[in-house]
Motif scaffolding. Structure first.
Motif, PDB file in Angstrom:
ATOM      1  N   HIS A   1       4.204   5.916  -5.006  1.00 49.40           N
ATOM      2  CA  HIS A   1       4.702   5.679  -6.376  1.00 49.40           C
ATOM      3  C   HIS A   1       6.140   5.143  -6.363  1.00 49.40           C
ATOM      4  O   HIS A   1       7.022   5.684  -7.027  1.00 49.40           O
ATOM      5  CB  HIS A   1       4.601   6.953  -7.226  1.00 49.40           C
ATOM      6  CG  HIS A   1       3.236   7.548  -7.227  1.00 49.40           C
ATOM      7  ND1 HIS A   1       2.188   6.975  -7.918  1.00 49.40           N
ATOM      8  CD2 HIS A   1       2.735   8.646  -6.603  1.00 49.40           C
ATOM      9  CE1 HIS A   1       1.103   7.701  -7.721  1.00 49.40           C
ATOM     10  NE2 HIS A   1       1.403   8.709  -6.925  1.00 49.40           N
ATOM     11  N   LEU A   2       6.363   4.094  -5.598  1.00 51.04           N
ATOM     12  CA  LEU A   2       7.704   3.533  -5.446  1.00 51.04           C
ATOM     13  C   LEU A   2       7.961   2.330  -6.351  1.00 51.04           C
ATOM     14  O   LEU A   2       8.992   1.698  -6.241  1.00 51.04           O
ATOM     15  CB  LEU A   2       7.934   3.137  -3.976  1.00 51.04           C
ATOM     16  CG  LEU A   2       7.820   4.290  -2.973  1.00 51.04           C
ATOM     17  CD1 LEU A   2       7.946   3.770  -1.556  1.00 51.04           C
ATOM     18  CD2 LEU A   2       8.867   5.354  -3.259  1.00 51.04           C
TER      19      LEU A   2
ATOM     20  N   THR B   1      12.947  -0.060  -7.747  1.00 44.98           N
ATOM     21  CA  THR B   1      11.849  -0.727  -7.035  1.00 44.98           C
ATOM     22  C   THR B   1      12.361  -1.376  -5.752  1.00 44.98           C
ATOM     23  O   THR B   1      11.688  -1.329  -4.721  1.00 44.98           O
ATOM     24  CB  THR B   1      11.174  -1.771  -7.933  1.00 44.98           C
ATOM     25  OG1 THR B   1      10.739  -1.130  -9.135  1.00 44.98           O
ATOM     26  CG2 THR B   1       9.973  -2.396  -7.253  1.00 44.98           C
ATOM     27  N   ARG B   2      13.556  -1.976  -5.785  1.00 43.34           N
ATOM     28  CA  ARG B   2      14.129  -2.561  -4.558  1.00 43.34           C
ATOM     29  C   ARG B   2      14.340  -1.475  -3.501  1.00 43.34           C
ATOM     30  O   ARG B   2      14.074  -1.686  -2.315  1.00 43.34           O
ATOM     31  CB  ARG B   2      15.452  -3.259  -4.872  1.00 43.34           C
ATOM     32  CG  ARG B   2      15.262  -4.627  -5.434  1.00 43.34           C
ATOM     33  CD  ARG B   2      16.530  -5.466  -5.287  1.00 43.34           C
ATOM     34  NE  ARG B   2      16.294  -6.767  -5.895  1.00 43.34           N
ATOM     35  CZ  ARG B   2      16.715  -7.113  -7.100  1.00 43.34           C
ATOM     36  NH1 ARG B   2      17.418  -6.284  -7.830  1.00 43.34           N
ATOM     37  NH2 ARG B   2      16.455  -8.314  -7.566  1.00 43.34           N
ATOM     38  N   SER B   3      14.829  -0.312  -3.929  1.00 46.32           N
ATOM     39  CA  SER B   3      14.990   0.815  -3.000  1.00 46.32           C
ATOM     40  C   SER B   3      13.626   1.258  -2.480  1.00 46.32           C
ATOM     41  O   SER B   3      13.478   1.610  -1.305  1.00 46.32           O
ATOM     42  CB  SER B   3      15.679   1.988  -3.693  1.00 46.32           C
ATOM     43  OG  SER B   3      16.955   1.609  -4.141  1.00 46.32           O
TER      44      SER B   3
ATOM     45  N   ALA C   1       9.553   1.631   1.709  1.00 47.58           N
ATOM     46  CA  ALA C   1       8.199   1.265   2.136  1.00 47.58           C
ATOM     47  C   ALA C   1       8.235   0.517   3.463  1.00 47.58           C
ATOM     48  O   ALA C   1       7.366   0.726   4.320  1.00 47.58           O
ATOM     49  CB  ALA C   1       7.515   0.424   1.063  1.00 47.58           C
ATOM     50  N   ARG C   2       9.229  -0.348   3.662  1.00 46.46           N
ATOM     51  CA  ARG C   2       9.364  -1.075   4.941  1.00 46.46           C
ATOM     52  C   ARG C   2       9.598  -0.083   6.080  1.00 46.46           C
ATOM     53  O   ARG C   2       9.018  -0.204   7.156  1.00 46.46           O
ATOM     54  CB  ARG C   2      10.499  -2.084   4.857  1.00 46.46           C
ATOM     55  CG  ARG C   2      10.120  -3.292   4.079  1.00 46.46           C
ATOM     56  CD  ARG C   2      11.118  -4.435   4.193  1.00 46.46           C
ATOM     57  NE  ARG C   2      10.564  -5.558   3.438  1.00 46.46           N
ATOM     58  CZ  ARG C   2      11.227  -6.273   2.550  1.00 46.46           C
ATOM     59  NH1 ARG C   2      12.495  -6.019   2.321  1.00 46.46           N
ATOM     60  NH2 ARG C   2      10.638  -7.246   1.916  1.00 46.46           N
TER      61      ARG C   2
ATOM     62  N   LEU D   1       0.830  -1.212   0.000  1.00 48.89           N
ATOM     63  CA  LEU D   1       0.000   0.000   0.000  1.00 48.89           C
ATOM     64  C   LEU D   1       0.863   1.260   0.000  1.00 48.89           C
ATOM     65  O   LEU D   1       0.590   2.218  -0.722  1.00 48.89           O
ATOM     66  CB  LEU D   1      -0.934   0.009   1.206  1.00 48.89           C
ATOM     67  CG  LEU D   1      -2.099  -0.959   1.157  1.00 48.89           C
ATOM     68  CD1 LEU D   1      -2.822  -0.988   2.491  1.00 48.89           C
ATOM     69  CD2 LEU D   1      -3.048  -0.600   0.045  1.00 48.89           C
ATOM     70  N   VAL D   2       1.932   1.259   0.812  1.00 48.35           N
ATOM     71  CA  VAL D   2       2.835   2.410   0.858  1.00 48.35           C
ATOM     72  C   VAL D   2       3.516   2.586  -0.496  1.00 48.35           C
ATOM     73  O   VAL D   2       3.642   3.706  -0.995  1.00 48.35           O
ATOM     74  CB  VAL D   2       3.880   2.241   1.985  1.00 48.35           C
ATOM     75  CG1 VAL D   2       4.959   3.306   1.898  1.00 48.35           C
ATOM     76  CG2 VAL D   2       3.203   2.274   3.348  1.00 48.35           C
ATOM     77  N   MET D   3       3.956   1.474  -1.107  1.00 49.46           N
ATOM     78  CA  MET D   3       4.629   1.548  -2.406  1.00 49.46           C
ATOM     79  C   MET D   3       3.712   2.163  -3.458  1.00 49.46           C
ATOM     80  O   MET D   3       4.144   2.992  -4.262  1.00 49.46           O
ATOM     81  CB  MET D   3       5.088   0.156  -2.853  1.00 49.46           C
ATOM     82  CG  MET D   3       6.256  -0.379  -2.065  1.00 49.46           C
ATOM     83  SD  MET D   3       6.690  -2.049  -2.525  1.00 49.46           S
ATOM     84  CE  MET D   3       7.336  -1.773  -4.173  1.00 49.46           C
ATOM     85  N   ASN D   4       2.444   1.764  -3.468  1.00 44.37           N
ATOM     86  CA  ASN D   4       1.502   2.333  -4.429  1.00 44.37           C
ATOM     87  C   ASN D   4       1.196   3.792  -4.104  1.00 44.37           C
ATOM     88  O   ASN D   4       1.132   4.631  -5.007  1.00 44.37           O
ATOM     89  CB  ASN D   4       0.205   1.526  -4.456  1.00 44.37           C
ATOM     90  CG  ASN D   4       0.322   0.306  -5.331  1.00 44.37           C
ATOM     91  OD1 ASN D   4       0.950   0.353  -6.384  1.00 44.37           O
ATOM     92  ND2 ASN D   4      -0.253  -0.790  -4.893  1.00 44.37           N
TER      93      ASN D   4
END
Length: 192
Positions: A160-161, A169-171, A176-177, A154-157
């Motif tokens: 916009h990560l 994306t790995r970063s 996000a973690r 959810l944080v990634m979306n």
């Protein structure tokens, strides 16, 4: 809450629904009675009044009157382990990425990226998702998949990560973690 349609309109509505999509039904209601409905309101109206469209959508076995009978029998003829590209795109979500699914058992399909991850690392725990590092939902390489929690996803979306570059994306997953953990700590402090 007042009713959307009177009895006469509801009777005509029930006759029109079979074989039509939610967008087509909303258009018909607007053209005939000037009532503007969203697709979600059409579906809610259908559920409330127990009206079925008969469309073949995401559940096998429900007949679509606009398709041949051989189309409906296709899923029964597919062997377990069959891979197919699931391109069910609705008018409501035209940008949805295609997903490749694999037949696991009769009437049971699993997304191929989940199958690839589980073959390499074992079952995916509840509350976790696999993400495509390069953003390509048709690249099933195990090096292109990562496991994240629902909260991290959810944080990634939201931030916009997710990128087309695997390293970015790995970063984004690492960020996000960190943000997810920060949100959890703030929530715990707020509840005390």
């Amino acid at each position: 809450m007042s009713r959307l349609l009177d009895d006469k309109q509801l009777k005509a509505y029930k006759k029109f629904v079979p074989g039509h999509t939610g967008a087509e039904i909303a258009k018909m209601v607007y053209e005939n009675w000037g009532i503007q409905l969203t697709v979600q309101k059409v579906h809610a109206l259908n559920i409330r009044n127990n009206i079925k469209s008969g469309l073949y959508q995401k559940y096998f076995g429900k007949a679509d009157p606009r398709r041949s009978s051989s189309h409906h029998d296709l899923h029964k003829r597919m062997a377990i382990g069959t891979v197919k590209r699931n391109e069910t795109r609705s008018k409501d979500r035209p940008n949805r990425a295609p997903i490749v699914v694999v037949k696991q058992a009769e009437k049971k399909w699993k997304p191929n990226h989940r199958r690839v991850w589980e073959e390499a690392y074992g079952p995916i725990p509840k509350g976790y998702k696999t993400v495509f590092l390069d953003g390509n939902s048709l690249n099933f390489s195990i090096t292109n998949l990562a496991l994240v929690t629902d909260a991290e996803f959810l944080v990634m979306n939201d931030k916009h990560l997710i990128s087309s570059d695997k390293r970015v994306t790995r970063s984004g997953i690492a960020l996000a973690r960190l943000l997810s953990k920060t949100y959890q700590v703030k929530r715990k402090k707020g509840s005390n």
